[in-house]
Design a protein around this motif. Sequence first.
Motif, mmCIF file in Angstrom:
data_model
loop_
_atom_site.group_PDB
_atom_site.id
_atom_site.type_symbol
_atom_site.label_atom_id
_atom_site.label_comp_id
_atom_site.label_asym_id
_atom_site.label_seq_id
_atom_site.Cartn_x
_atom_site.Cartn_y
_atom_site.Cartn_z
ATOM 1 N N VAL A 144 109.439 107.060 -1.046
ATOM 2 C CA VAL A 144 107.367 106.948 -1.551
ATOM 3 C C VAL A 144 107.267 108.255 -3.160
ATOM 4 O O VAL A 144 106.800 108.143 -4.222
ATOM 5 N N ARG A 145 107.729 109.280 -2.223
ATOM 6 C CA ARG A 145 107.638 110.690 -2.958
ATOM 7 C C ARG A 145 108.624 110.728 -3.959
ATOM 8 O O ARG A 145 108.963 110.535 -5.183
ATOM 9 N N PHE A 146 110.036 110.064 -4.335
ATOM 10 C CA PHE A 146 110.923 109.878 -4.876
ATOM 11 C C PHE A 146 110.309 108.674 -6.641
ATOM 12 O O PHE A 146 110.433 109.065 -8.084
ATOM 13 N N TRP A 147 109.388 108.240 -5.964
ATOM 14 C CA TRP A 147 108.605 107.444 -7.434
ATOM 15 C C TRP A 147 107.195 107.964 -8.022
ATOM 16 O O TRP A 147 107.334 108.087 -9.184
ATOM 17 N N GLN A 148 107.176 108.978 -6.932
ATOM 18 C CA GLN A 148 105.632 109.905 -7.164
ATOM 19 C C GLN A 148 106.420 111.294 -8.555
ATOM 20 O O GLN A 148 105.003 111.913 -9.448
#
Length: 879
Positions: free
Chosen positions: A644-648
């Motif tokens: 998720v942090r990759f997309w954030q």
Amino acid sequence: MDAAKPQIRTPDQRIRVFISSTLRELEPERRAVRAVLERLHLAPVMFELGARPHPPRALYRSYLEQSDIFIGLYWERYGWVAPDEEISGLEDEYRLSTALPSLIYIKEPAPKREERLSGLLDAVRSDDRTSYKSFHTPEELADLVLADIATLLAERFDAAEAAAAQVAAAEAAAAEATAATVFDPSPTGSLSIVGAIPAPYSSLVGRETEMDAARALLARPGVRILTLTGPGGVGKSRLAIELALDAATSGRDVAFAALESVTRPETVITVIARALGVRNVGDEPLAYKVQAAIVDRDVLLVVDNMEHLMAASDVLVQLVSGAPRLQLLVTSRSPLRLRAEQVFEVGPLETPEPDTDNETAACASAVSLFVQRATAVRPSFRLTPENTPAVIAITRVLDGIPLAIELAAARARILSPQQILARLDSALTLLVDGARDLPDRQRALSRTIEWSVDLLDERSRTALGVLAPFSGSFALATAEHVLASAGVDDPFDVLEALTDASLLSRVDAGEIPAFRLLGTVRSYALGMQPADEAERNVQGWIRAYLSLAEDAGDGLRGSDQLEWLARLELEIDNLAAVMRTLLNRHELDAAAEYAWHLYLFLWIAGYLGLVAGWMAELLAAADREDIALTPRSRAIALYYVNAVRFWQQDDYDPMPGLESSRDLFHEVGDEDGAALAGVSVGLAQLARVPVPDVAAATDELERSYARFQHAQDTWGQAMSLVMLGRLDLATGSPESARSRFEQSLALAQAQGERLGIVIAQNHRGWARLLSGDAEGGTADFMASFELSVALGHDDGTAYGLETFVAVQAAAGNAMAAGLLLGASQRLRRRTGLGNRGAFDYHLAPLQALRDAGKGEELDAAVSDGLELTVAEVLDRVRP
């Protein structure tokens, strides 16, 4: 520099937060605040950090000049006053912070607070530029800072960025609530989010005056926050529902955020986002998404049951400050005490005098409500000269409180009004010691609930206790499962009895029979049980949802996917509450497994950002409390947090965390988990800057596909084939890509798994279109788009619109392409969906239109599309 030009920060420029306090007495608190700031990827500016070959005063003044936010921590000491100075460095720092947004936290109790610090705190309290809160422990302080910083950042964009966002959002006014509802626009052309408003189970009685007065207040441009106040059970929520329905009927956008089951202030923004249709997919902070979604929309947002979450009042202020056309309708037992607030007190229903005649009494609202609810349980009930005095007495004894009257009237099924009065009057004289400090009306309600419970048979009383842990709505099937597991015979019969007694209410949830415990009844039921019994009931509730999640993990991948999505969305409050309970109890392995079973639901429904926060908390708790996690649990948590942090975050490298997750899954023999983590590793390799590692990504995705095959996971195989097909398209092999997409589609269709069908068919459409088969590509796009709408999958709907953009642009139709692009942009903004690393092949044909001299026509059409519903856009572009 041009003031209109947005400020672009280099990757090393994080927001700096200056922390002011005396050093010795608040060292644990300073560490707690520093940890929170680093968790948020902000830069803590602290006096004790780094070498300081400068005088202290020059040093902290320089630090302050370079800071963006000021945090003050105060307890008992005023701090040292240097020679030739009149104030301490602590006060000097506060005075120098006037240009910064300030968050002030005071530790209590403080029996030895120095007089000069008390004087400084008096000045702080009178300073309206600061947020001022008290705390007791470093842990409580950390929670406050986390919530306040998140709120502050949502408000304080760079000025240029905020202006640009408002201009863009102004073009996106009146966006759709969800993709599924845009095909049924209201007659006025704007969308009313009626589906988000709870369905009332009975007509509103005796509130005509209040409705007119509240409606008039909502019509005033200057009323930004209207708070309905009054004691529990007086009917605040019921009046708010009626006002919301009234506004929706008039064509206004309405959203309803129910906070009854919310326990933590920082969760309020999550509930509001869900009510507004904003997806928490984790690609950026949720507060930003909400602000962008409503920045210039005319929306009435109902925030129900705010009284226990006053610490989140700042969230409401942020919303109305950043969205000039947003109006809040709040229900709370006490005012919020905000400058933008208009308070409206909701009083009890009218009760007639004791000697009022039959016909006159029938017109009194309290009597009318009693008669309505009594008739509902006993259709033959009538108000007669014989029973009127008893009915009047009942309403007067209960102080006209609607909920208390409904509970009493529910007994008309077996008792006459005279018998109800006799038993009620007896019950109300038995004052329990703990209730004597409550207001009369609140005591009347509490005792009425107690009386209603006492009239239940033993089995029904047991059932009420078993159901007490539930929050929000829950399905009949879940309630029956929990009751049966607790040894309650004939659960359905018991649920009927509780409903007949008005202690349980039915919920309109379409095809799914569902219930909800009233908040006051739930509170009573929680408090009526011995501790050991209450714990057994909580454990039963947890087990029921762990079992539901496990069943859902399989069911979501098959032909019953739509039914499972509806069921889980209905029970989302309980699903979230169980996760919160597991985390609070440090049952971390169970929490991780629970989250893993719900993966597909969390993805489709747009909750990945929420679960990433849960898993980050899980990892932090394990490290902080020295709790041993199983390798599988750590793999799950690492996957969610890093994927998720990759997309954030554009500048975040998820590779170490994702590779660790993949390897841990492999070590414990979970090839499914290793394969899924491997897919994310492959995507991260494709996103590497400055040069994507296509070869490594291909190898990783091929290994994941093989792992899914070994595990006989057809869903995973279908997803891997799509990723491999995308690689083929990226490397110029559309025919190979089409073959992979068709394999993926066949696997998804064999399972009946609709999300997989949507994704594969959308991608096959691109392969066809890029190969010159415009007709076949369009057919795939249309089928995928329609299924996305049926699923309520906003992301798929937005991608579907963008495929139509490409079709129209390839045909040279700038007007149609622009309208569709505007509709897609509005949907993405409205639902908070980003498009990082998106499948953006529609950009190439759009550029071709511009190269052909149709740029102005395209831009004009995009502006038009932003003003129309999706249904209106589709009507205009259809041949």
